[in-house]
Design a protein around this motif. Structure first.
Motif, PDB file in Angstrom:
ATOM      1  N   UNK A 159       0.838  -1.197   0.000  1.00 30.49           N
ATOM      2  CA  UNK A 159       0.000   0.000   0.000  1.00 30.49           C
ATOM      3  C   UNK A 159       0.873   1.246   0.000  1.00 30.49           C
ATOM      4  N   UNK A 160       2.000   1.172   0.667  1.00 30.83           N
ATOM      5  CA  UNK A 160       2.878   2.338   0.787  1.00 30.83           C
ATOM      6  C   UNK A 160       3.384   2.833  -0.557  1.00 30.83           C
ATOM      7  N   UNK A 161       3.280   1.997  -1.589  1.00 30.74           N
ATOM      8  CA  UNK A 161       3.727   2.424  -2.904  1.00 30.74           C
ATOM      9  C   UNK A 161       2.838   3.539  -3.464  1.00 30.74           C
ATOM     10  N   UNK A 162       1.560   3.559  -3.084  1.00 32.95           N
ATOM     11  CA  UNK A 162       0.658   4.581  -3.609  1.00 32.95           C
ATOM     12  C   UNK A 162      -0.083   5.340  -2.514  1.00 32.95           C
ATOM     13  N   UNK A 163       0.054   4.913  -1.276  1.00 33.20           N
ATOM     14  CA  UNK A 163      -0.669   5.528  -0.176  1.00 33.20           C
ATOM     15  C   UNK A 163       0.300   5.759   0.978  1.00 33.20           C
ATOM     16  N   UNK A 164       0.330   6.960   1.490  1.00 33.40           N
ATOM     17  CA  UNK A 164       1.263   7.306   2.569  1.00 33.40           C
ATOM     18  C   UNK A 164       0.894   6.573   3.853  1.00 33.40           C
ATOM     19  N   UNK A 165       1.861   5.911   4.453  1.00 32.56           N
ATOM     20  CA  UNK A 165       1.659   5.265   5.750  1.00 32.56           C
ATOM     21  C   UNK A 165       2.328   6.145   6.809  1.00 32.56           C
ATOM     22  N   UNK A 166       1.508   6.772   7.643  1.00 35.53           N
ATOM     23  CA  UNK A 166       2.015   7.728   8.624  1.00 35.53           C
ATOM     24  C   UNK A 166       2.412   7.036   9.919  1.00 35.53           C
ATOM     25  N   UNK A 167       3.387   7.627  10.578  1.00 30.35           N
ATOM     26  CA  UNK A 167       3.694   7.242  11.947  1.00 30.35           C
ATOM     27  C   UNK A 167       2.723   7.973  12.862  1.00 30.35           C
ATOM     28  N   UNK A 168       2.341   7.363  13.943  1.00 30.87           N
ATOM     29  CA  UNK A 168       1.361   7.950  14.831  1.00 30.87           C
ATOM     30  C   UNK A 168       1.850   9.287  15.383  1.00 30.87           C
ATOM     31  N   UNK A 169       3.144   9.414  15.590  1.00 31.28           N
ATOM     32  CA  UNK A 169       3.701  10.663  16.104  1.00 31.28           C
ATOM     33  C   UNK A 169       3.473  11.809  15.121  1.00 31.28           C
ATOM     34  N   UNK A 170       3.470  11.497  13.810  1.00 27.98           N
ATOM     35  CA  UNK A 170       3.224  12.543  12.808  1.00 27.98           C
ATOM     36  C   UNK A 170       1.799  13.082  12.943  1.00 27.98           C
ATOM     37  N   UNK A 171       0.846  12.178  13.202  1.00 24.68           N
ATOM     38  CA  UNK A 171      -0.543  12.613  13.339  1.00 24.68           C
ATOM     39  C   UNK A 171      -0.744  13.363  14.655  1.00 24.68           C
ATOM     40  N   UNK A 172      -0.047  12.948  15.690  1.00 23.49           N
ATOM     41  CA  UNK A 172      -0.125  13.674  16.964  1.00 23.49           C
ATOM     42  C   UNK A 172       0.393  15.099  16.791  1.00 23.49           C
ATOM     43  N   UNK A 173       1.497  15.226  16.070  1.00 24.28           N
ATOM     44  CA  UNK A 173       2.059  16.548  15.836  1.00 24.28           C
ATOM     45  C   UNK A 173       1.111  17.401  14.977  1.00 24.28           C
ATOM     46  N   UNK A 174       0.465  16.773  13.999  1.00 20.03           N
ATOM     47  CA  UNK A 174      -0.425  17.500  13.091  1.00 20.03           C
ATOM     48  C   UNK A 174      -1.668  18.021  13.798  1.00 20.03           C
ATOM     49  N   UNK A 175      -2.087  17.334  14.865  1.00 22.91           N
ATOM     50  CA  UNK A 175      -3.337  17.695  15.549  1.00 22.91           C
ATOM     51  C   UNK A 175      -3.108  18.230  16.954  1.00 22.91           C
ATOM     52  N   UNK A 176      -1.861  18.598  17.246  1.00 22.84           N
ATOM     53  CA  UNK A 176      -1.532  19.085  18.588  1.00 22.84           C
ATOM     54  C   UNK A 176      -1.948  18.043  19.621  1.00 22.84           C
ATOM     55  N   UNK A 177      -1.514  16.791  19.334  1.00 21.93           N
ATOM     56  CA  UNK A 177      -1.799  15.647  20.216  1.00 21.93           C
ATOM     57  C   UNK A 177      -3.320  15.400  20.342  1.00 21.93           C
ATOM     58  N   UNK A 178      -3.990  15.504  19.173  1.00 24.72           N
ATOM     59  CA  UNK A 178      -5.445  15.301  19.099  1.00 24.72           C
ATOM     60  C   UNK A 178      -6.163  16.176  20.136  1.00 24.72           C
ATOM     61  N   UNK A 179      -5.755  17.425  20.118  1.00 28.25           N
ATOM     62  CA  UNK A 179      -6.325  18.391  21.052  1.00 28.25           C
ATOM     63  C   UNK A 179      -7.766  18.732  20.682  1.00 28.25           C
ATOM     64  N   UNK A 180      -8.582  19.042  21.687  1.00 28.94           N
ATOM     65  CA  UNK A 180      -9.966  19.462  21.410  1.00 28.94           C
ATOM     66  C   UNK A 180     -10.059  20.686  20.500  1.00 28.94           C
ATOM     67  N   UNK A 181      -9.001  21.492  20.461  1.00 29.41           N
ATOM     68  CA  UNK A 181      -9.062  22.688  19.611  1.00 29.41           C
ATOM     69  C   UNK A 181      -9.012  22.324  18.125  1.00 29.41           C
ATOM     70  N   UNK A 182      -8.546  21.120  17.807  1.00 26.38           N
ATOM     71  CA  UNK A 182      -8.490  20.674  16.412  1.00 26.38           C
ATOM     72  C   UNK A 182      -9.580  19.647  16.104  1.00 26.38           C
ATOM     73  N   UNK A 183     -10.475  19.443  17.050  1.00 26.60           N
ATOM     74  CA  UNK A 183     -11.556  18.469  16.844  1.00 26.60           C
ATOM     75  C   UNK A 183     -12.627  19.058  15.930  1.00 26.60           C
ATOM     76  N   UNK A 184     -13.115  18.267  14.981  1.00 27.64           N
ATOM     77  CA  UNK A 184     -14.184  18.718  14.082  1.00 27.64           C
ATOM     78  C   UNK A 184     -15.516  18.171  14.563  1.00 27.64           C
ATOM     79  N   UNK A 185     -15.672  16.864  14.505  1.00 26.50           N
ATOM     80  CA  UNK A 185     -16.903  16.239  14.957  1.00 26.50           C
ATOM     81  C   UNK A 185     -16.705  14.736  14.994  1.00 26.50           C
ATOM     82  N   UNK A 186     -17.437  14.083  15.904  1.00 23.29           N
ATOM     83  CA  UNK A 186     -17.303  12.630  15.991  1.00 23.29           C
ATOM     84  C   UNK A 186     -15.883  12.244  16.343  1.00 23.29           C
ATOM     85  N   UNK A 187     -15.261  11.473  15.478  1.00 20.53           N
ATOM     86  CA  UNK A 187     -13.873  11.061  15.707  1.00 20.53           C
ATOM     87  C   UNK A 187     -12.952  11.667  14.662  1.00 20.53           C
ATOM     88  N   UNK A 188     -13.306  12.853  14.168  1.00 25.36           N
ATOM     89  CA  UNK A 188     -12.547  13.496  13.098  1.00 25.36           C
ATOM     90  C   UNK A 188     -11.857  14.751  13.612  1.00 25.36           C
TER      91      UNK A 188
END
Length: 629
Positions: free
Chosen positions: A337-366
């Motif tokens: 899958x990595x050949x056509x789809x980026x496989x992220x490290x969990x730390x990258x997503x934590x950094x992108x969302x400020x550690x899944x902070x409520x300030x970056x929460x949209x709705x539900x689990x997004x």
């Protein structure tokens, strides 16, 4: 007694002569909206064909057909209408191997003859999968036939068309009556009315006379001619290819600057523009990061509804201590899958969302995240999502949400999607109080076409074909240009079997109001499920009402509103109360009726009677073009 009987016979004879004389002078009644009203049994107009009342029982006649794949060449169009390819090429001034541009007016010469009480050009058509009389008459033959005429002249019932069977198609044509030939009329042209056409513009286009065209169709100057209906145009001489050339749109305004100005000066301006654009992009990136990390911390309110998308909400599924075998196998194949789809490290997503902070929460689990300077929507899902990932991984279509990457951490999947600026369609069609969220007629048709195109891609161009199974206004997202993307493929699944249909063994899941009757009653799944849901979606787009408004007791779909808008004499007046009031009457009534009829065909109880998404795309493409004309 004898004299009385004799006088009676003479009277009948004279009356017959008078009737025959009147008939020979009669013209043809305009068919009006009956071309798309298959259930209407009224034959007082020319819905079954033009009456055989001309001076001759057979004559040369002409049709106007708009080229559209797969009928876009001399050969294919000639075959469709049973016409001579050499005549088609000659009158259109092209070679016999020529292919026409999409929507090009093509003149088709045909021999028009009496068949029983009606004129018709003799042709036939081989039934294909998912064909019905409505789609054959209105999509394939572009209203140059009618579903009523097809039903009248074929033994096959409309509910029992057999793939591969050949049916007679009575193509609409006519021969001049005596009173027409007396004034020099030699030919009648069957013309497909387009949006914006008038009797005068049509007559002028082909060198005809407006008064004679009105007489030929038994209408007055006050009569409304409707889009996608046929009109007879009396001609003194055959039509020519020069008459089918449509005026091109006006060219964009051009600069009056001297092209010989100093090249060095031009380059300087280019450098300035590039610098300004680059600086603007940098400021936007910095502003977005500051907004996500700082400003939202002081804002305790919910995120702007324009970017809240229910389509990203995770469906609740039971937590499992261990991945099932299918998920584990999928995890083992992450390298492919990595050949056509980026496989992220969990730390990258934590950094992108400020550690899944409520300030970056949209709705539900997004959550909204910033990844490499780009805004993304990150959705946390519990359970097996291998089918959804595999499907989205191989899809690349502008009308389908793009999955850019995945991550697996501590028993949960994280799916990274492109961020769609204007959020779900439901926010735009239900909230008429917000003047900033009003969609005009053309935008609504474009959105419907976008969704239909995306579904057609799923149904026809994925292998195997897939059913989305949860089409609704919350699962359609709008980008900054109000173009639509289909989202939420949690319920999507491939079709199986000869007819692309199989029985569900699990509980029924979906969105209330959008689920087709065969799915609710018998658990049957096919691509026609999406067609039904799309019909409901089109009504929501047109009316601005939620799907629940179209249902009554026992959850049965209400046809009353459609009947009022389509079948009654005051249909156009009733239409005013049917269409979303936010459009304030700024919509073409004839096109609106056609769209409602298209939606109605999608809602047939028998899935075999619903059109395919490909047919819907063709219809909506023509409607959009007419709307923008």
């Amino acid at each position: 007694m004898f004299n009385m009987g004799y006088l009676f016979l003479i009277s009948v004879f004279i009356l017959s002569l008078l009737c025959f004389s009147s008939l020979s002078q009669a013209q043809q009644p305009y068919v009006g909206l009956a071309t798309t009203d298959c259930a209407n049994a009224d034959t007082s107009n020319s819905v079954l064909g033009y009456t055989c009342n001309g001076l001759n029982r057979s004559c040369q006649a002409y049709l106007i057909f708009r080229s559209l794949s797969p009928f876009d060449s001399v050969v294919s169009i000639s075959t469709l209408f049973g016409s001579d390819p050499s005549q088609v090429s000659q009158i259109n001034s092209v070679s016999e191997t020529a292919t026409f541009d999409t929507n090009k007016m093509v003149i088709v010469p045909v021999t028009c003859s009496c068949s029983g009480p009606y004129y018709q050009a003799n042709t036939s058509y081989v039934i294909k999968s998912n064909d019905n009389y409505f789609s054959i008459a209105n999509n394939t033959f572009q209203a140059l036939s009618t579903c009523q005429a097809l039903q009248d002249q074929n033994s096959y019932a409309g509910t029992n068309l057999i793939v591969g069977a050949r049916v007679v198609v009575p193509v609409r044509c006519a021969c001049p009556t005596k009173n027409q030939t007396d004034v020099g009329i030699q030919y009648l042209l069957s013309y497909l009315v387009q949006s914006g056409d008038t009797v005068t513009s049509i007559s002028t286009k082909f060198g005809g006379n407006t008064v004679r065209t009105l007489e030929a169709n038994m209408i007055s100057e006050q009569t409304t001619i409707h889009y996608f209906t046929t009109l007879l145009v009396p001609l003194e001489k055959p039509p020519s290819s020069a008459q089918t050339i449509e005026s091109p749109p006006p060219p964009p305004p051009s600069s009056t600057s001297d092209s010989s100005q100093n090249k060095g000066s031009n380059k300087t301006w280019i450098y300035v523009v590039v610098g300004v654009v680059a600086g603007t992009i940098l400021l936007l990136i910095l502003g977005t990061i500051i907004y996500c990390r700082c400003f939202l911390k002081s804002n305790k309110k919910e995120t702007d509804s324009r970017i809240v998308s229910k389509s990203f909400e995770a469906r609740e599924k039971p937590m499992k201590n261990e991945l099932n075998e299918e998920s584990q196998d999928f995890l083992d194949s992450m390298s492919s899958i990595a050949q056509s789809l980026k496989v992220y490290r969990f730390k990258e997503l934590e950094s992108a969302t400020d550690n899944f902070s409520p300030i970056c929460w949209i709705k539900g689990s997004v959550y909204r995240g910033i990844i490499n300077g780009d805004v993304a929507a990150i959705k946390k899902v519990n359970g097996d999502v291998s089918k959804e990932i595999n499907l989205l991984n191989k899809i690349n279509h502008s009308n389908v949400i793009r999955l850019s990457g995945v991550c697996f951490n501590d028993g949960s999947w994280y799916l990274v999607y492109e961020f769609v600026d204007n959020g779900p369609l439901s926010d735009w069609i239900y909230d008429n109080r917000n003047e900033e969220k009003v969609l005009n007629w053309a935008q609504r048709i474009q959105i419907a076409l976008d969704v239909a195109t995306g579904l057609d891609y799923l149904h026809s161009f994925t292998s195997p074909p897939h059913v989305h199974q949860d089409i609704n206004s919350s699962n359609v997202l709008l980008d900054s240009d109000s173009r639509a993307k289909i989202a939420n493929f949690a319920l999507a699944r491939p079709t199986e079997g000869k007819e692309g249909e199989f029985a569900l063994t699990r509980h029924i899941v979906g969105t209330k109001g959008f689920m087709a009757p065969e799915y609710l009653e018998n658990g049957l799944v096919s691509t026609k499920l999406d067609v039904y849901a799309f019909g409901v979606l089109m009504l929501e787009i047109l009316t601005g009402k939620e799907a629940s408004a179209f249902y009554g007791e026992e959850n049965k779909f209400l046809s009353n509103a459609l009947d009022v808008a389509l079948n009654k004499e005051d249909g156009l007046e009733s239409l005013r109360h049917f269409i979303d009031p936010s459009m304030l009457g700024n919509y073409p009534q004839e096109l609106a009726i056609f769209v409602i009829r298209l939606a109605d065909s999608c809602l047939k109880k028998n899935p075999a009677h619903r059109p395919t998404m490909d047919e819907i795309v063709q219809s909506l493409s023509r409607i959009l073009k007419a709307s923008l004309a």
